[in-house]
Design a protein around this motif. Structure first.
Motif, mmCIF file in Angstrom:
data_model
loop_
_atom_site.group_PDB
_atom_site.id
_atom_site.type_symbol
_atom_site.label_atom_id
_atom_site.label_comp_id
_atom_site.label_asym_id
_atom_site.label_seq_id
_atom_site.Cartn_x
_atom_site.Cartn_y
_atom_site.Cartn_z
ATOM 1 N N SER A 187 0.835 -1.212 0.000
ATOM 2 C CA SER A 187 0.000 0.000 0.000
ATOM 3 C C SER A 187 0.864 1.254 0.000
ATOM 4 O O SER A 187 0.580 2.226 -0.712
ATOM 5 C CB SER A 187 -0.915 0.008 1.232
ATOM 6 O OG SER A 187 -1.785 -1.093 1.216
ATOM 7 N N PHE A 188 1.934 1.223 0.811
ATOM 8 C CA PHE A 188 2.850 2.363 0.851
ATOM 9 C C PHE A 188 3.454 2.618 -0.526
ATOM 10 O O PHE A 188 3.538 3.760 -0.977
ATOM 11 C CB PHE A 188 3.970 2.110 1.868
ATOM 12 C CG PHE A 188 5.038 3.166 1.872
ATOM 13 C CD1 PHE A 188 4.857 4.341 2.576
ATOM 14 C CD2 PHE A 188 6.219 2.989 1.155
ATOM 15 C CE1 PHE A 188 5.836 5.330 2.569
ATOM 16 C CE2 PHE A 188 7.197 3.963 1.136
ATOM 17 C CZ PHE A 188 7.006 5.139 1.848
ATOM 18 N N GLU A 189 3.860 1.551 -1.199
ATOM 19 C CA GLU A 189 4.465 1.703 -2.519
ATOM 20 C C GLU A 189 3.479 2.278 -3.533
ATOM 21 O O GLU A 189 3.864 3.030 -4.428
ATOM 22 C CB GLU A 189 5.004 0.350 -2.999
ATOM 23 C CG GLU A 189 6.251 -0.094 -2.237
ATOM 24 C CD GLU A 189 6.723 -1.473 -2.637
ATOM 25 O OE1 GLU A 189 6.076 -2.083 -3.523
ATOM 26 O OE2 GLU A 189 7.728 -1.946 -2.086
ATOM 27 N N VAL A 190 2.189 1.924 -3.388
ATOM 28 C CA VAL A 190 1.168 2.479 -4.289
ATOM 29 C C VAL A 190 1.080 3.999 -4.126
ATOM 30 O O VAL A 190 1.100 4.748 -5.103
ATOM 31 C CB VAL A 190 -0.213 1.832 -4.014
ATOM 32 C CG1 VAL A 190 -1.320 2.594 -4.755
ATOM 33 C CG2 VAL A 190 -0.212 0.371 -4.444
ATOM 34 N N PHE A 191 1.008 4.449 -2.864
ATOM 35 C CA PHE A 191 0.916 5.893 -2.624
ATOM 36 C C PHE A 191 2.234 6.596 -2.932
ATOM 37 O O PHE A 191 2.239 7.746 -3.382
ATOM 38 C CB PHE A 191 0.483 6.161 -1.182
ATOM 39 C CG PHE A 191 -0.979 5.943 -0.945
ATOM 40 C CD1 PHE A 191 -1.909 6.922 -1.283
ATOM 41 C CD2 PHE A 191 -1.440 4.749 -0.413
ATOM 42 C CE1 PHE A 191 -3.266 6.723 -1.087
ATOM 43 C CE2 PHE A 191 -2.797 4.539 -0.208
ATOM 44 C CZ PHE A 191 -3.711 5.524 -0.548
ATOM 45 N N ASP A 192 3.345 5.911 -2.686
ATOM 46 C CA ASP A 192 4.644 6.476 -3.041
ATOM 47 C C ASP A 192 4.738 6.652 -4.551
ATOM 48 O O ASP A 192 5.245 7.672 -5.048
ATOM 49 C CB ASP A 192 5.754 5.545 -2.538
ATOM 50 C CG ASP A 192 7.121 6.224 -2.561
ATOM 51 O OD1 ASP A 192 7.167 7.471 -2.524
ATOM 52 O OD2 ASP A 192 8.143 5.513 -2.605
ATOM 53 N N CYS A 193 4.233 5.665 -5.274
ATOM 54 C CA CYS A 193 4.208 5.750 -6.738
ATOM 55 C C CYS A 193 3.308 6.903 -7.194
ATOM 56 O O CYS A 193 3.670 7.663 -8.102
ATOM 57 C CB CYS A 193 3.707 4.429 -7.320
ATOM 58 S SG CYS A 193 3.656 4.401 -9.124
ATOM 59 N N LEU A 194 2.135 7.040 -6.542
ATOM 60 C CA LEU A 194 1.226 8.144 -6.872
ATOM 61 C C LEU A 194 1.921 9.487 -6.669
ATOM 62 O O LEU A 194 1.826 10.390 -7.519
ATOM 63 C CB LEU A 194 -0.033 8.062 -5.989
ATOM 64 C CG LEU A 194 -0.991 9.260 -6.068
ATOM 65 C CD1 LEU A 194 -1.559 9.417 -7.475
ATOM 66 C CD2 LEU A 194 -2.118 9.121 -5.046
ATOM 67 N N THR A 195 2.639 9.612 -5.549
ATOM 68 C CA THR A 195 3.348 10.862 -5.251
ATOM 69 C C THR A 195 4.411 11.151 -6.306
ATOM 70 O O THR A 195 4.534 12.290 -6.779
ATOM 71 C CB THR A 195 4.014 10.786 -3.862
ATOM 72 O OG1 THR A 195 3.020 10.498 -2.889
ATOM 73 C CG2 THR A 195 4.681 12.103 -3.503
ATOM 74 N N GLU A 196 5.179 10.133 -6.672
ATOM 75 C CA GLU A 196 6.230 10.325 -7.680
ATOM 76 C C GLU A 196 5.631 10.691 -9.032
ATOM 77 O O GLU A 196 6.165 11.533 -9.757
ATOM 78 C CB GLU A 196 7.079 9.059 -7.805
ATOM 79 C CG GLU A 196 7.959 8.774 -6.593
ATOM 80 C CD GLU A 196 8.962 9.888 -6.336
ATOM 81 O OE1 GLU A 196 9.459 10.491 -7.301
ATOM 82 O OE2 GLU A 196 9.232 10.173 -5.150
ATOM 83 N N ILE A 197 4.513 10.067 -9.370
ATOM 84 C CA ILE A 197 3.830 10.401 -10.632
ATOM 85 C C ILE A 197 3.369 11.852 -10.611
ATOM 86 O O ILE A 197 3.532 12.596 -11.593
ATOM 87 C CB ILE A 197 2.629 9.457 -10.877
ATOM 88 C CG1 ILE A 197 3.133 8.042 -11.189
ATOM 89 C CG2 ILE A 197 1.761 9.969 -12.024
ATOM 90 C CD1 ILE A 197 2.038 6.996 -11.223
ATOM 91 N N MET A 198 2.791 12.272 -9.476
ATOM 92 C CA MET A 198 2.308 13.649 -9.370
ATOM 93 C C MET A 198 3.458 14.644 -9.467
ATOM 94 O O MET A 198 3.326 15.717 -10.060
ATOM 95 C CB MET A 198 1.545 13.850 -8.061
ATOM 96 C CG MET A 198 0.254 13.051 -7.960
ATOM 97 S SD MET A 198 -0.793 13.148 -9.429
ATOM 98 C CE MET A 198 -1.051 14.908 -9.556
ATOM 99 N N LEU A 199 4.619 14.297 -8.885
ATOM 100 C CA LEU A 199 5.779 15.185 -8.977
ATOM 101 C C LEU A 199 6.260 15.302 -10.422
ATOM 102 O O LEU A 199 6.691 16.370 -10.861
ATOM 103 C CB LEU A 199 6.909 14.674 -8.082
ATOM 104 C CG LEU A 199 6.688 14.829 -6.570
ATOM 105 C CD1 LEU A 199 7.820 14.174 -5.796
ATOM 106 C CD2 LEU A 199 6.566 16.300 -6.182
ATOM 107 N N LYS A 200 6.161 14.193 -11.172
ATOM 108 C CA LYS A 200 6.507 14.238 -12.595
ATOM 109 C C LYS A 200 5.530 15.131 -13.356
ATOM 110 O O LYS A 200 5.922 15.908 -14.235
ATOM 111 C CB LYS A 200 6.483 12.821 -13.191
ATOM 112 C CG LYS A 200 7.648 11.947 -12.776
ATOM 113 C CD LYS A 200 8.948 12.419 -13.422
ATOM 114 C CE LYS A 200 10.104 11.500 -13.083
ATOM 115 N NZ LYS A 200 11.387 12.026 -13.601
ATOM 116 N N ILE A 201 4.246 15.014 -13.020
ATOM 117 C CA ILE A 201 3.234 15.848 -13.671
ATOM 118 C C ILE A 201 3.468 17.322 -13.330
ATOM 119 O O ILE A 201 3.376 18.197 -14.195
ATOM 120 C CB ILE A 201 1.812 15.414 -13.254
ATOM 121 C CG1 ILE A 201 1.513 14.014 -13.808
ATOM 122 C CG2 ILE A 201 0.768 16.409 -13.754
ATOM 123 C CD1 ILE A 201 0.193 13.439 -13.346
#
Length: 432
Positions: A187-201
Motif C-alpha cells: 500500500s505504501f508503494e502504491v501511494f509512493d508511486c502516486l506521489t512520484e507520478i504527481m511530482l513528474k506531472i
C-alpha cells in the motif's frame, strides 16, 4: 558535436528563469495592448492561460492524498515516541507562527493590485468566504464520506483522512504479522508511486507554466496597465521582512529558551542557509544540514530522523509566504482584508498542508493553490483570481529563495533544541 533542438534547449533551461521571463514578456505585451486601447485577448490566446489554471486544479487533490499518506507513513513508530512527538509538535508550532507572521505582514503592508472588476464566479466565491466560520471548519474536518470529500475537493477533510491513513500505515509496516507487513508495504508503494507520478506531472506543468503565466499576466496588464507592478515589490518586501522576523524572534527565542549560544549555532547554520538560498531545495540541502548538525554535536539518532522529516513537514518560510500571498490575492480580487475566520482557517490549512509539501523548488506555489482551494477560492480559469495568482507565480523564484533558506534553518534549530532538551548530544558538543 550534435546540435540541440530548440525544444531541448527550452526544456534544459532553468524553469524558474523561464517563468520570470514569461512574466516580463506578458507584462510588456499587456502594457503595449493597454496603451493601444486593447483590454481583452482573443479567445484562442486566452485558452493557453485557461489550460494552465485547469492543470493546476487537476493535481491538487491527488497531490495532497499521495504526499500526505507517504509523509505520515514514513515516520517510524519507534521514533514517534520520545523524540518524534516532540519534533513533530515543535515543527507544527513554528509553522503556525510562520503563517501568523505572514498574515501580520499582510495586514501591515496590505499588498494588493488594483485589478479590474471581479467576474461573477469570483464574486460568488467572495460571498462564500465572507460567511466562513473557523469553528465550523474545525468541526467539519472529519469527513462523513471520504469519496465525497475527494470528489468535492474538500481540502481539509482530505488532509485529515490522508494523515490518519498514513499514521496507521506506519504502524502496520512494523507489525509482527508478516501478512500485514507485506500488504502495508504494498500500500505504501502504491501511494509512493502516486506521489512520484504527481511530482513528474508537476514538473511537466512547470515546463508549460511560462506560457500560461505570460498569457495570464498579459491579460492582467492589458486590463489594469503598469500600476500593478508596484504590488509585486510590496509582496516581496513583506515576505522577506517576515522571514527576518521569524529568524530573529521565533528561532532566536527557541535558542534562548534552550540555552544555545546564538553565535555558535549560526556559525554552523550559515552554510546550509546559503546552500538552501541558492538551490531553493530543502531536500537538496539535506547533506549540508546534516553535516552542520554533526558539527554542532547532535547525535545522529536525532538528526538522522528529524532533519529528513523537517525537509518534508517543517515549512516555516512557506507558511509565511502563504500568509502574505493569500492576503494579496483576496485583497486584490475582492478589495477587502481577510476576515478573522479566514485567517484562522489559513493558519490551520497552511500548517497541516505543510506536512505534504515537497522540499523541491517551486512547491510552495502549488501549496498556495491548495490553500486557496481550502478557503473556497479555487484558481478558476477566466477569473481575476487566476491573473493575480499568475502575478505571484511570476516572482515565485525570488520568494522561494528566502523561504527555503528559512525552512532549512528551522529544521536545524528545532533539531538542536530537542537534542539539547533530551540530552542527545556528544560530550564535546558546541551546544553545551
Amino acid at each position: 558535436m550534435e546540435k540541440k533542438s530548440l525544444l531541448k534547449k527550452y526544456l534544459e533551461f532553468n524553469v524558474l528563469y523561464k517563468i520570470l521571463i514569461g512574466l516580463v514578456i506578458g507584462a510588456v505585451a499587456g502594457i503595449i495592448l493597454a496603451s493601444s486601447g486593447v483590454t481583452a485577448l482573443p479567445a484562442w490566446i486566452s485558452m493557453f492561460g485557461t489550460i494552465f489554471t485547469r492543470l493546476l486544479k487537476m493535481i491538487i487533490i491527488p497531490m495532497i492524498l499521495g504526499s500526505l499518506v507517504v509523509g505520515a507513513s514514513s515516520v517510524s513508530p519507534a521514533n514517534v515516541g520520545k523524540v518524534g512527538i516532540r519534533v513533530v509538535i515543535i515543527y507544527l508550532i513554528t509553522s503556525a507562527f510562520g503563517v501568523i507572521i505572514g498574515l501580520l505582514m499582510g495586514n501591515i503592508f496590505q499588498p494588493h493590485a488594483e485589478l479590474a472588476a471581479v467576474t461573477e464566479l469570483a464574486a460568488d466565491a467572495a460571498g462564500k468566504t465572507a460567511e466562513t466560520n473557523v469553528w465550523e471548519v474545525i468541526s467539519n474536518i472529519i469527513p462523513t464520506s471520504v469519496l465525497k470529500s475527494l470528489v468535492d475537493e474538500t481540502v481539509l477533510q482530505v488532509i485529515f483522512f490522508a494523515l490518519l491513513f498514513g499514521l496507521c500505515l506506519s504502524f502496520m509496516k512494523v507489525s509482527d504479522d508478516e501478512r500485514i507487513r507485506r500488504i502495508s508495504n504494498t500500500s505504501f508503494e502504491v501511494f509512493d508511486c502516486l506521489t512520484e507520478i504527481m511530482l513528474k506531472i508537476v514538473a511537466g506543468i512547470m515546463q508549460y507554466a511560462p506560457i500560461g503565466v505570460a498569457v495570464l499576466i498579459c491579460e492582467v496588464f492589458a486590463k489594469n496597465g503598469a500600476k500593478v507592478a508596484g504590488a509585486l515589490l510590496t509582496v516581496t518586501i513583506a515576505c522577506f521582512l517576515g522571514y527576518a522576523i521569524h529568524i530573529v524572534f521565533v528561532y532566536g527565542g527557541l535558542l534562548k529558551i534552550y540555552k544555545i549560544k546564538i553565535g555558535t549555532f549560526f556559525k554552523e547554520a550559515r552554510l546550509p542557509f546559503i546552500t538552501a538560498f541558492v538551490t531553493r531545495s530543502s531536500n537538496g540541502t539535506l547533506p549540508t544540514t546534516m553535516a552542520a548538525a554533526e558539527n554542532l554535536g547532535v547525535d545522529k539518532e536525532v538528526y538522522g530522523f528529524s532533519l529528513p522529516l523537517g525537509a518534508t513537514i517543517n515549512m516555516d518560510g512557506t507558511a509565511i509566504y502563504q500568509g502574505v500571498c493569500t492576503f494579496f490575492l483576496v485583497m486584490s480580487v475582492f478589495g477587502r482584508a481577510l476576515t478573522m475566520g479566514e485567517m484562522g482557517m489559513i493558519v490551520l490549512l497552511a500548517t497541516l498542508a505543510s506536512i505534504g509539501t515537497a522540499g523541491v523548488p517551486g512547491a510552495g506555489a502549488i501549496m498556495l493553490a491548495m490553500v486557496m482551494q481550502g478557503i473556497n477560492l479555487p484558481i478558476e480559469a477566466g477569473t481575476v483570481l487566476a491573473g493575480a495568482y499568475a502575478m505571484i507565480l511570476g516572482i515565485d523564484a525570488i520568494l522561494d529563495m528566502g523561504r527555503t533558506a528559512l525552512n532549512v534553518t528551522g529544521d536545524l534549530t528545532c533539531t538542536c533544541c530537542i537534542a539539547k532538551k533530551l540530552g542527545f548530544i556528544r560530550e564535546d558538543s558546541a551546544l553545551k
